[in-house]
Design an enzyme around this catalytic site. Structure first.
Site, PDB file in Angstrom:
ATOM      1  N   HIS A   1      23.361  70.143  34.151  1.00 14.85           N
ATOM      2  CA  HIS A   1      22.399  70.827  33.258  1.00 14.85           C
ATOM      3  C   HIS A   1      23.034  72.447  33.351  1.00 14.85           C
ATOM      4  O   HIS A   1      22.678  73.196  32.433  1.00 14.85           O
ATOM      5  CB  HIS A   1      21.201  70.641  33.197  1.00 14.85           C
ATOM      6  CG  HIS A   1      20.356  71.161  34.444  1.00 14.85           C
ATOM      7  ND1 HIS A   1      20.092  70.423  35.497  1.00 14.85           N
ATOM      8  CD2 HIS A   1      19.918  72.302  34.719  1.00 14.85           C
ATOM      9  CE1 HIS A   1      19.507  71.318  36.479  1.00 14.85           C
ATOM     10  NE2 HIS A   1      19.303  72.515  35.814  1.00 14.85           N
TER      11      HIS A   1
ATOM     12  N   ASP B   1      23.203  64.119  36.741  1.00 20.32           N
ATOM     13  CA  ASP B   1      22.954  65.473  36.739  1.00 20.32           C
ATOM     14  C   ASP B   1      23.844  66.223  37.631  1.00 20.32           C
ATOM     15  O   ASP B   1      23.423  67.073  38.630  1.00 20.32           O
ATOM     16  CB  ASP B   1      21.674  65.965  37.005  1.00 20.32           C
ATOM     17  CG  ASP B   1      21.432  67.378  36.464  1.00 20.32           C
ATOM     18  OD1 ASP B   1      22.081  67.776  35.638  1.00 20.32           O
ATOM     19  OD2 ASP B   1      20.366  67.930  36.990  1.00 20.32           O
TER      20      ASP B   1
ATOM     21  N   SER C   1      19.233  75.694  40.834  1.00 15.99           N
ATOM     22  CA  SER C   1      19.772  74.438  40.407  1.00 15.99           C
ATOM     23  C   SER C   1      21.314  74.331  40.646  1.00 15.99           C
ATOM     24  O   SER C   1      22.012  75.396  40.396  1.00 15.99           O
ATOM     25  CB  SER C   1      19.586  74.206  38.790  1.00 15.99           C
ATOM     26  OG  SER C   1      18.314  73.878  38.430  1.00 15.99           O
TER      27      SER C   1
END
Length: 206
Positions: A87, A117, A193
C-alpha cells in the site's frame, strides 16, 4: 562539600552498561531502514468531476498535482532490493528512497502482492548499501521481544519495542483483507508502514 570527579572513563562505563540488546539491534539494523516517498497520479474519475465543477462556475482550473505518499522500507540485498508494504507504493508513478545517511535514489517496483501487503523495489544505481540480516517468522513465539524501526517523513529512524502478541492474524480494511500478519503491541507511528520488525538478535522477521 565533597564531590566525586566525573570522568570520561566513568561516562564510557555508563554507556556500556546501557547498551542493552535493544540498543544493539538498533545500531545493527537502523542503517538499512529507509524512507520511501512516492508520487501518485490523481484518481481520473475524481479529477473529471472536479474539472466539471470549475467549468460550470466559470472559475480557473486548479493545478493538477500528483499525490504524495510517505512510508518506510528495508534494504534486504546489497544489489538494492528493498522490502516494503504494497500500500506504500500502490499506483506510484515515481518512487524515491532516502537512506538514514541522507543519500537518495530512484527505485522501481519489481513485484507486489496485495493480499499480503508486500512489495519489492530495486534501487537504481545502488552502491555501498547497508543490508538488514534476514531472519524467519516461522519460529516466532508469542511473548518474545520485537523491535520496530521505521523511517517516517525522512526524519531519521523511529524505534519502538514490544512483544509478539499473536501469529497468523488476518485484518480486513477498506476493500481488502490482509493475510497472515504478526500481531505486536509495539507502537507503529505514521510513516512507519513498510519498516522493519526485528527479533532481539537484530534479524528481520516481518
Amino acid at each position: 562539600l565533597w564531590c566525586a570527579p566525573f570522568t570520561a572513563a566513568a561516562q564510557l562505563d555508563g554507556r556500556k552498561a546501557r547498551r542493552t540488546p535493544v540498543v544493539q539491534v538498533v545500531e545493527q539494523a537502523a542503517p538499512a531502514v529507509v524512507n520511501i516517498a512516492t508520487e501518485r497520479q490523481p484518481n481520473p474519475f475524481f479529477r473529471g468531476r472536479r474539472d466539471d465543477f470549475f467549468r460550470f462556475f466559470g472559475g480557473p482550473m486548479p493545478e493538477r498535482r500528483q499525490q504524495q505518499s510517505l512510508g518506510s522500507g528495508v534494504i534486504i540485498d546489497a544489489e538494492g532490493l528493498v522490502l516494503t508494504n504494497e500500500h506504500v507504493i500502490a499506483r506510484a508513478s515515481n518512487i524515491t528512497v532516502t537512506l538514514a545517511d541522507r543519500r537518495t535514489f530512484e527505485a522501481d517496483v519489481i513485484g507486489a502482492d496485495r493480499s499480503f501487503d508486500l512489495a519489492v523495489l530495486r534501487i537504481r544505481d545502488a552502491k555501498d548499501l547497508p543490508v538488514a540480516r534476514m531472519g524467519t517468522s516461522a519460529d516466532l513465539m508469542p511473548g518474545e521481544t520485537v523491535v520496530a524501526i521505521g523511517n517516517p517523513f525522512g526524519l531519521a529512524n523511529s524505534v519502538t519495542t514490544g512483544v509478539v502478541s499473536a501469529l497468523h492474524r488476518s485484518i480486513e480494511a477498506e476493500d481488502r483483507v490482509y493475510e497472515d500478519f504478526v500481531q505486536t503491541d509495539a507502537p507503529i507511528n505514521p510513516g512507519n508502514s513498510g519498516g522493519a520488525l526485528l527479533n532481539i538478535l537484530g534479524e528481520l522477521i516481518g
